[in-house]
Each structure stands twice: as C-alpha cells, then as structure tokens.
Design a protein around this motif. Structure first.
Motif, mmCIF file in Angstrom:
data_model
loop_
_atom_site.group_PDB
_atom_site.id
_atom_site.type_symbol
_atom_site.label_atom_id
_atom_site.label_comp_id
_atom_site.label_asym_id
_atom_site.label_seq_id
_atom_site.Cartn_x
_atom_site.Cartn_y
_atom_site.Cartn_z
ATOM 1 N N SER A 1 8.911 2.189 -6.284
ATOM 2 C CA SER A 1 7.484 1.479 -5.658
ATOM 3 C C SER A 1 7.732 -0.092 -5.518
ATOM 4 O O SER A 1 8.258 -0.605 -6.712
ATOM 5 N N LEU B 1 1.320 2.499 -3.456
ATOM 6 C CA LEU B 1 0.285 3.535 -3.847
ATOM 7 C C LEU B 1 0.483 4.955 -3.233
ATOM 8 O O LEU B 1 0.314 5.823 -3.810
ATOM 9 N N VAL C 1 -0.083 -0.418 -7.342
ATOM 10 C CA VAL C 1 0.096 0.786 -8.331
ATOM 11 C C VAL C 1 -1.133 0.762 -9.462
ATOM 12 O O VAL C 1 -1.275 1.479 -10.374
ATOM 13 N N GLY D 1 -4.017 0.908 -8.622
ATOM 14 C CA GLY D 1 -5.071 2.203 -8.046
ATOM 15 C C GLY D 1 -6.102 1.708 -7.285
ATOM 16 O O GLY D 1 -6.558 0.289 -7.435
ATOM 17 N N SER E 1 -7.202 8.064 -4.909
ATOM 18 C CA SER E 1 -6.497 6.743 -4.902
ATOM 19 C C SER E 1 -6.307 6.078 -6.288
ATOM 20 O O SER E 1 -5.753 4.971 -6.252
ATOM 21 N N TYR F 1 -0.557 -0.158 -14.332
ATOM 22 C CA TYR F 1 0.339 1.360 -14.204
ATOM 23 C C TYR F 1 1.117 1.681 -15.465
ATOM 24 O O TYR F 1 0.824 2.783 -16.061
ATOM 25 N N ASN G 1 -8.279 -1.953 -7.871
ATOM 26 C CA ASN G 1 -8.054 -2.857 -6.752
ATOM 27 C C ASN G 1 -9.263 -3.585 -6.075
ATOM 28 O O ASN G 1 -9.485 -4.583 -5.942
ATOM 29 N N TYR H 1 0.848 -1.275 0.011
ATOM 30 C CA TYR H 1 -0.014 -0.025 0.113
ATOM 31 C C TYR H 1 0.735 1.371 0.024
ATOM 32 O O TYR H 1 0.548 2.320 -0.465
#
Length: 465
Positions: free
Chosen positions: A156, A138, A161, A163, A341, A370, A167, A135
């Motif tokens: 990351s 993110l 990623v 989002g 988010s 992503y 998710n 997380y």
C-alpha cells in the motif's frame, strides 16, 4: 467479456491465441503484449506482459476517481515506474473499477476478475502481488485481508489504510471547526448532502468563508486549528520550500492551501457521493473531545503560537467547539461503511506500507491507525511501514516505489523481513532507478486523531451513541 489486443507483431498475437500454457515459463511471447478488455461489470482492464515475463504479476489498484471524471483502466502509478518494471520482466494488470467515486464494492471484485482474465489468457502466475496508491491502498488492503489466498503479498502506497469510517470522521472535524469558529450560525450543511449540486453549493460557501478568514490573523489561527484536528502538515506541496520548524506563518500558509483543497473536494463533493452509497451519513462527532484531539496533534505548538499572535483565546474557541451542536450519524450508513471499507488488521500474508511524511490528503498518521488494528489482530510480524521524507500525496519517485516492491518480494522469498530499514530501501531505490530520488527516513507518525477498525469492537459503542 470482450477484448482488444495490441501487439508489436502478428506472430505474438498468434502465439497468445493458440498456446495453452500451464506454467509461468511457458507464457513468454515473441514480443511485449498489451491487452485491453471489458469485464461483465462494465469495468475495463489493462494488461502489459513483457516478452521475458519473470512469472510475477503486479495487480495495481488505482486511486480515487472523482464523480464524473474520466475513469480509464490503469496498471501502474506512473509511466516511468511502469517502463522500469516491464523492463525487469513484471506483468502489470489493473482495472478501471466499474464506477467512479467510493467504489470499493466494485473495485475489489473487478480487480479479482481482472486477475481471472489474466490467468485465462496467460496461465497462472508464479507469484501475484497486489499494490495500490491512495484510495487504491484501501482496495489493496481489502484484497489482502479478504482474499489473501489469491496473493503472495501486498504493498500500500500513501494508502487510505485508516479505513472508511475513520476517514469520513476525520474529514468532518476540520469543517465542523471552520463552520463553528468562522461562520457561527451558518446553515452550511456538513453531512446528509442530497445531491452533487447541494454539495457544490456548500463547498463554495465554505471556501468563501475560509478565503476571507485567511486575510486576518484571527482567521489564520482558526484555520490552523482546523488543520491540526486533521493532522494536515504545514509542508504538503513539494513545489514549495520546507518551512523552518518555528516559521508558524509559513506552515499555516501551507495548511491553508490544503484546507481549501479539502473543502473543495473531499469534505463535500466526495462525501456526498459516499453518502449516496452508504444510504445516509456515516460520520459523527458526538462525544468527541476536541481538546484531547488538539493535545495529541503534532501541530499543537503552531496553533498556540498563532492564537497568541492574534490575541485570541484558544480556550474560548475550544469551549465553543464543545458547546456547538454535534453531528449524529445514521446507524445503517455506519454499518455499511464499516462492513465494506473498514479493516480488521488481520493479515495472513506480508504487507508493506509506504507513506510520504508531508501528505495533506491522507495524513501519514493513517499508518498509525492500521498498525493499531494489526496489533490488536496479532498481525504486526507481517506488517512493515516505511516513510519517505517528502511533501505531497503519493509523491514517491519511481525508484522508491520499486524498492518497496523488491523489499516485499524479499520478505516473501525468505520468510522474514530483511534489509527493510530506510538505508536498505534507499540503496534499492538507487539501484532500481539511479536518476530518481531515494528519501526513506526513520519516522514514527503520531496517533491517528480518530481511529476506527473492526479489531476494536467497543469503539462504536464508546464514540457513536
């Protein structure tokens, strides 16, 4: 803002309190320094600054903290990596976030406030890198897209990623299939969970359904189908041997354990907390073609083989999914999740993403989501994604994590990606920590099942009536 300072000597304390440094070189203390404090939001923070600070600050964003769990400030993914980085001269900082759960609206400002607190005490860093796990990936990517002026680059690791909207949609799909195929007519709620108690009750009921189904060939085939809709890999536990490519039973056994984990936590208990923040249900499967999702899954062949072994008709079960009443989202909740988010893919500074190939919690296909956003936004020259051949979520070695940081720094220094291929990363990992593993491999993840980002504005119209 309150502080508690711990140092090895009183001389170091005096040096910190009396000095007013203006350049990174002036920040060195007589000894390594650790600072703990509290932000106005209520979040705590943790800072470690070595005596030979090299001028680079690593702003670490930690992973998801379940509702009600302890939520301490963290400034590194693990103690070994932390020790190695401090030995190399990096300053490490990070906050707890003011709340647990889906705390992105608190996490981003708390991380920036932690950086401000560091600057006020130690002066401006020569370079600031954001990095985070799970997380925290993110949170890191939100910082990279929205506050790039504060950073030189971002990393990351096993990040969420894809989002928030993607998710929660992809978390819905497997439990929708489980309820439809294993408990037809059941009243187990999948969304709009009114309380943590209701979420726990639903989780317990679904866990019982899945546990019972695992005892029969038919149940195991249907669990594999549910897992395939979320791209859950068959090898996702590093303590277990990797199944052979055609050992469908062993692969399904691994998926079963991960599906139980999904049902126990993200699909119900964690969803309820996120719904409370969003003001309703932010997920839907109206208009979803589950046949198409299964065709694109890397686990299609396994599902077909297990259905044949069980003497079940896969076509009939897919027809049942087509005909089952679908879940509708609450528009305002979708807008909140999208606004807070979900990503645009627009990068202005370099970002490196790393992911394990056998991740069941945040499947490796999230990286495809992503890349889709970054491609639409024209940011792919700034993005690199690399893969570690291991099972589990965030199961990187210290060397693999430090190698990724050094590769990102190299990109920032030289203005282009150099020595970022798997072999070069493995070499850097071995140098950073000869005692840990180096397992970067060439890898291209499949398409994410249901991507959703803000660089594809027609997704919502097409998929969410």
């Amino acid at each position: 803002m309150t502080h508690r300072i711990r140092t090895r000597t009183l001389v170091a304390v005096a040096a910190l309190l009396l000095a007013a440094p203006l350049t990174p070189a002036a920040h060195a203390a007589a000894e390594d320094v650790q600072v703990e404090g509290r932000l106005p939001s209520g979040a705590t923070y943790l800072m470690d600054v070595p005596a030979d600070w090299n001028g680079t600050v690593l702003l670490y964003s930690h992973g998801y903290t379940p509702p009600g769990a302890p939520n301490p400030a963290r400034n590194a993914p693990d103690d070994t990596t932390k020790s190695l980085l401090l030995h190399q001269g990096y300053a490490l900082i990070g906050s707890s976030y003011a709340t647990d759960g889906w705390a992105v609206t608190e996490a981003v400002p708390d991380q920036l406030a932690t950086l401000d607190a560091f600057t006020a005490r130690f002066g401006r860093a020569g370079r600031t890198l954001a990095w985070g796990t799970s997380y925290g990936g993110l949170v890191t990517t939100a910082l990279a897209e929205r506050h790039a002026s504060r950073l030189a680059g971002s990393l990351s690791m096993c990040g969420l990623v894809q989002g928030g909207v993607a998710n929660w949609n992809s978390t819905l799909d497997p439990v929708f299939a489980l309820r439809t195929l294993l408990a037809p007519g059941s009243d187990i709620p999948l969304t709009r969970l009114p309380s943590q108690a209701a979420a726990t009750e639903a989780s317990d009921a679904m866990t019982g359904v899945v546990t019972g189904a695992q005892r029969t060939p038919e149940g195991r085939a249907r669990i594999a189908l549910a897992a395939a809709l979320h791209d859950i890999p068959g090898w996702n536990d590093p303590s277990q041997p990797r199944p052979a490519p055609t050992d469908w039973d062993a692969q399904q056994s691994g998926q079963y354990q991960a599906v139980v984990g999904l049902v126990r936590f993200p699909a119900f208990v964690w969803r309820q907390e996120a719904e409370a923040r969003a003001g309703g249900n932010m997920a839907w499967n109206t208009g979803v073609d589950y046949r198409a999702l299964l065709r694109r899954s890397p686990y299609l062949k396994e599902v077909e083989e297990l259905y044949a072994k069980a003497g079940l008709s896969l076509r009939s079960d897919l027809n049942a999914l087509d005909k089952a009443p679908r879940v509708h989202a609450d528009a305002e909740a979708v807008r909140w999740m999208s606004r807070t988010s979900t990503f645009t893919g627009r990068l202005t500074k370099p970002q490196l993403n790393i992911h394990t190939t056998g991740d069941a919690l945040i499947p490796v296909q999230s990286e495809s989501a992503y890349r889709r956003a970054a491609t639409a936004a024209g940011s792919t020259p700034l993005l690199r994604q690399r893969y570690v051949d291991n099972a589990g979520h965030c199961t990187f070695s210290p060397g693999e994590q430090i190698a990724a940081l050094h590769t990102l720094e190299d990109r920032i220094t030289h203005g282009h990606w150099r020595d970022s291929d798997p072999a070069a990363l493995n070499s850097r990992a071995a140098t950073a920590d000869p005692s840990s593993e180096a397992r970067y491999v060439p890898y291209a993840p499949a398409r994410y099942p249901r991507p959703y980002d803000r660089s594809h504005p027609f997704d919502e119209d097409r998929k969410h009536p």
